[in-house]
Scaffold this motif. Structure first.
Motif, PDB file in Angstrom:
ATOM      1  N   ARG A   1       0.853  -1.187   0.000  1.00  0.00           N
ATOM      2  CA  ARG A   1       0.000   0.000   0.000  1.00  0.00           C
ATOM      3  C   ARG A   1       0.889   1.236   0.000  1.00  0.00           C
ATOM      4  O   ARG A   1       1.714   1.426   0.903  1.00  0.00           O
ATOM      5  CB  ARG A   1      -0.894   0.003   1.242  1.00  0.00           C
TER       6      ARG A   1
ATOM      7  N   ASN B   1       1.232   5.539  -0.520  1.00  0.00           N
ATOM      8  CA  ASN B   1       0.530   6.820  -0.511  1.00  0.00           C
ATOM      9  C   ASN B   1       1.536   7.949  -0.732  1.00  0.00           C
ATOM     10  O   ASN B   1       2.568   8.010  -0.065  1.00  0.00           O
ATOM     11  CB  ASN B   1      -0.201   7.028   0.815  1.00  0.00           C
TER      12      ASN B   1
ATOM     13  N   GLN C   1       1.914  12.256  -1.185  1.00  0.00           N
ATOM     14  CA  GLN C   1       1.247  13.525  -0.950  1.00  0.00           C
ATOM     15  C   GLN C   1       2.199  14.667  -1.240  1.00  0.00           C
ATOM     16  O   GLN C   1       3.379  14.621  -0.892  1.00  0.00           O
ATOM     17  CB  GLN C   1       0.744  13.644   0.491  1.00  0.00           C
TER      18      GLN C   1
ATOM     19  N   GLU D   1      -2.914  14.075  -3.636  1.00  0.00           N
ATOM     20  CA  GLU D   1      -2.623  12.780  -3.034  1.00  0.00           C
ATOM     21  C   GLU D   1      -2.920  11.665  -4.031  1.00  0.00           C
ATOM     22  O   GLU D   1      -3.916  11.716  -4.760  1.00  0.00           O
ATOM     23  CB  GLU D   1      -3.452  12.567  -1.773  1.00  0.00           C
TER      24      GLU D   1
ATOM     25  N   GLY E   1      -2.978   7.339  -4.025  1.00  0.00           N
ATOM     26  CA  GLY E   1      -2.886   6.105  -3.257  1.00  0.00           C
ATOM     27  C   GLY E   1      -3.023   4.889  -4.161  1.00  0.00           C
ATOM     28  O   GLY E   1      -3.820   4.896  -5.113  1.00  0.00           O
TER      29      GLY E   1
ATOM     30  N   PHE F   1      -8.837   2.282   0.017  1.00  0.00           N
ATOM     31  CA  PHE F   1      -8.863   3.729   0.215  1.00  0.00           C
ATOM     32  C   PHE F   1     -10.309   4.204   0.138  1.00  0.00           C
ATOM     33  O   PHE F   1     -11.138   3.609  -0.545  1.00  0.00           O
ATOM     34  CB  PHE F   1      -8.047   4.435  -0.878  1.00  0.00           C
TER      35      PHE F   1
ATOM     36  N   ARG G   1      -6.650   5.667  -5.383  1.00  0.00           N
ATOM     37  CA  ARG G   1      -7.285   6.929  -5.012  1.00  0.00           C
ATOM     38  C   ARG G   1      -6.471   8.099  -5.555  1.00  0.00           C
ATOM     39  O   ARG G   1      -5.239   8.073  -5.564  1.00  0.00           O
ATOM     40  CB  ARG G   1      -7.399   7.086  -3.493  1.00  0.00           C
TER      41      ARG G   1
END
Length: 774
Positions: free
Chosen positions: A616, A618, A620, A638, A640, A656, A687
């Motif tokens: 996973r 992420n 930003q 962002e 994801g 997400f 996402r």
């Protein structure tokens, strides 16, 4: 009322009177009667005080320079009068001498019982009451007409700073019982005076419109109804004049002058006109930059710091930047008191200028001692461990600035400053004092949202960023939403090792129930724990490493199909051991109210062990761009992504979610993404969201930069593994809101409307968060 120290048998004799009088009258009387009023020295038999109403007799006796049994003289009588008037308690004082007895007769000043304001709208009463008390006008203080007049003038001055030139103030003094008075300031504020015209005379190179566009004050902006920049302020005008001067100096006009400034107001005090007379001079081109003075053989090193470029127009900003860089570089060598002066050599006939930078390093010094002041709660060691400048080491200006910035970034203080002082008796030593101002670092916060399904959903948290002044973080978060309940206990030790490696511990218990399901008889229960270490690789970059363990249980009988399939394949309970790797870099000018700079964060969870195996990621990024002095544009993006490992599908409970504060506002929290066949919102493994905000200042809130209004435009969505990411599937919304780091904690309120939506989307237009500091 009569007070006496002693009451002997009273003898007969003549009475003499002495009282306070204006200086001119006293001199005249002294010249006329000479020694007629003089008293032969005598021994005091008694002292009486008459005329007291509120003042304690002991206050009078304490001010007198004589006692019973002392020899009374004219000099002591005069000294007594001066001392009694100096107390400020009396309007009039006289001393009668009656057969060896000194009778002190006083006329007390009235005491202020209350202060009130009538007709005042521009200012808060409590602020003015506090301000007037500094002038000696306050409840319980003696009333002085002269001070009241000064206070009235100060009130008028305060109104002038708000461009209310037609204000009228009348002071009314109303007597009350027991020699008290009520003081009322009746204010007729009138309409604010507005700038009707700003003229610049003498400009030929740049148009008047261009130059007026530099000013904060203006006479024609359509935003004046909001920003109120057509209200005259001397401070703003001075700032605008400096901006004008800098504009010319940065474009080669080295001899630019503002010859005069006239401010005229109409007879009705409603219209203001400003005329600025300038002398532009001629533009100059830099031909050379020369170094003079002592550079310790490092001329080539200093030349790399020069931002003045020969062949280009003279720029005052570049000259100032270069001299500052030189001073800072000398500071890194231990020369704390170095001087660098710039001297232009102008050739008016050719329009050329040569810049000479003269350096005087003075003497090299080292830091003897570093002291800390103002930390009433935070321990010294918490501050000292952020210092890069060491005691008994050469003074290094770069390290001192870095030390100050690191202490400021702790977030425990509202103000941080560093001062240096020479050690008396030495020529090569300085002491440093870092002064901090503590602020509240704990918060109890409450968040809420309203939707047609959940009605009012509440969240709460309690946290302390500087527990017991140790620099450690301790937090407890509780969420009572109908569909998402959490209990999280977190602690962070920023100096788990002396090298600055941080350690974070989290214990959590989450219960999740996907929204819009039929029956609502199922939920996901996830207890877990994690530990994470932060390793600083530079002053701005930190790499995070961690490990966790958690178990997710799917409870219920009426499960959505996606959850039912996962439960059938892997069982009701799934355990995982995620490994965490992350990196962050923060160059924003402020963590609370950024106006420029960038923040970047990457985080990856890799779970190769347990029942649920997944990756996973992420990412930003935030960027803040100052558009003007008043407006800032900010963007947050962002991305994801998640996927299963070892041939297993991506765990559905790691999906997400999107919608709500932090993602796409005006949509219900967590409602974006895939929808199960029975209507449950289950999110997705991908996402994307982007948030654009235009920050506007709040009129009248110049002293509080954290209070801002914002306009926003959000876009994004969540997609499942079997869905295509298309532009048509992106949701979007627009709206406005207000954010404020208030005295009672952080507050954010937004109201918006979707501009791209689907018929089944859940809408939540109003969303807010509010906190309370302690």
């Amino acid at each position: 009322m009569t007070d006496r120290m002693h009451v002997p048998a009273r003898s007969l004799g003549r009475t003499r009177h002495f009282r306070h009088a204006p200086l001119s009258l006293a001199i005249a009387l002294a010249l006329q009667v000479g020694s007629a009023w003089a008293v032969e020295p005598f021994v005091l038999k008694d002292i009486r005080v008459e005329g007291l109403q509120r003042t304690d007799a002991g206050t009078v006796f304490a001010a007198l320079p004589f006692r019973i049994g002392d020899t009374y003289t004219d000099e002591k009588g005069s000294a007594a009068l001066r001392a009694l008037f100096a107390t400020g308690l009396f309007k009039d004082v006289r001393i009668d001498i009656d057969n060896g007895v000194a009778v002190v007769i006083v006329d007390e000043r009235s005491v202020i019982a209350s202060i009130d304001f009538a007709g005042m709208k521009e200012f808060e009463k409590d602020v003015l009451v506090k301000s007037l008390k500094d002038f000696g006008i306050g409840e319980g203080l003696p009333f002085d007409k002269a001070l009241a007049d000064r206070a009235e003038q100060e009130l008028k001055r305060q109104y002038l700073t708000r461009s209310l030139y037609g204000v009228e103030i009348v002071t009314t003094v109303t007597p009350q019982e027991r020699n008290r008075v009520n003081v009322t300031f009746t204010v007729t504020e009138g309409a604010p005076s507005k700038i009707r015209e700003i003229r610049i005379v003498g400009n030929t190179v740049f148009s008047e419109g261009t130059l007026k566009g530099l000013f904060e004050l203006n006479d024609s902006s359509w935003l004046n109804f909001y920003l109120k920049n057509d209200r005259y302020s001397r401070a703003k005008l001075n700032a605008d004049l400096e901006t004008l001067r800098a504009y010319y100096l940065n474009r080669g006009y080295l001899e630019f002058e503002i010859e005069s400034t006239q401010v005229a107001i109409s007879s009705d005090k409603q219209d203001i006109s400003i005329t600025i007379n300038v002398k532009e001079g001629q533009p100059y081109t830099v031909t050379a930059v020369k170094l003079e003075g002592e550079y310790f053989g490092r001329e080539n090193e200093f030349k790399t710091l020069v931002t003045i470029k020969p062949g280009e127009a003279y720029r005052g900003e570049a000259v100032a930047e270069t001299t500052r860089a030189f001073v800072d570089r000398f500071g890194t060598f231990g020369y704390a008191f170095a001087r660098v002066d710039s001297r232009p050599e102008i050739n008016r006939s050719t329009g050329q200028v040569a810049i000479t930078l003269t350096a005087e390093p003075q003497r090299r010094v080292y830091v003897r001692r570093i002291s800390i002041a103002g930390n009433t709660r935070t321990r010294d060691e918490v501050i000292r461990r952020e210092f890069r400048q060491l005691e008994s080491a050469w003074y290094d200006g770069r390290k001192i600035k870095l030390s100050r910035d690191r202490v400021d970034r702790l977030g425990y203080f509202s103000d941080v400053s560093v001062d240096s002082a020479e050690v008396p008796g030495t020529q090569d030593q300085v002491d440093l004092t870092i002064t901090v101002k503590e602020k509240s670092t704990g918060a109890i916060s409450v968040g809420a949202g309203y939707s047609s399904a959940d009605k009012l959903a509440l969240t709460a948290s309690i946290k302390q960023e500087n527990i017991f002044g140790s620099g450690n973080y301790l937090g407890l978060e509780i969420n009572t939403s109908k569909h998402y309940k959490t209990l999280v206990l977190s602690t962070i030790d920023p100096y788990f090792t002396i090298d600055g490696i941080s350690r974070s511990l989290d214990l959590y218990y989450r219960t999740t129930q996907p929204i819009n399901s039929q029956g609502e008889e199922y939920k996901l229960v996830t207890p877990g724990a994690s530990v994470r270490f932060g390793v600083p690789f530079s002053e701005y970059d930190t790499v995070f490493l961690g490990i966790g363990v958690e178990q997710t249980e799917i409870r219920g009988t009426n499960l959505p199909l996606s959850y039912s399939n996962y439960q059938a394949e892997f069982g009701e309970k799934s355990s995982s051991v995620p490994l965490t790797l992350g990196w962050s870099r923060d160059s924003r000018d402020s963590a609370l109210v950024p106006t420029s700079g960038r923040y970047t964060r990457i985080n990856a969870d890799y779970a190769p062990f347990g029942d649920a195996k997944y990756l996973r990621i992420n990412l930003q990024g935030q960027q803040y761009i100052p558009l003007t002095r008043a407006f800032t544009f900010g963007v947050n993006a962002e991305i994801g992504y998640g996927r299963g490992l070892g041939g297993r599908p991506y765990p559905i409970f790691k999906n997400f979610f999107g919608g709500g504060l932090g993602t796409v506002r005006a949509f219900d929290q967590g409602s974006l993404g895939q929808v199960d066949v029975i209507g449950a919102y289950i999110g997705g493994n991908r996402r994307f969201n982007i948030n654009n905000e235009l920050y506007l200042p709040v009129p009248g809130a110049n002293a509080d930069r954290t209070l801002r209004i914002f306009l926003y435009a959000d876009a994004g969505n969540v997609w499942g593994e079997d869905e295509k990411v298309t532009l048509e599937s992106v949701r979007a919304s627009v709206g406005m809101g207000v954010s404020w780091i208030s005295p009672v904690g952080p507050l954010k309120l937004s109201y918006g409307t979707p501009v791209r939506k689907q018929p089944n989307d859940r809408i939540q237009r109003l969303q807010f968060q509010i906190g309370t500091a302690f």
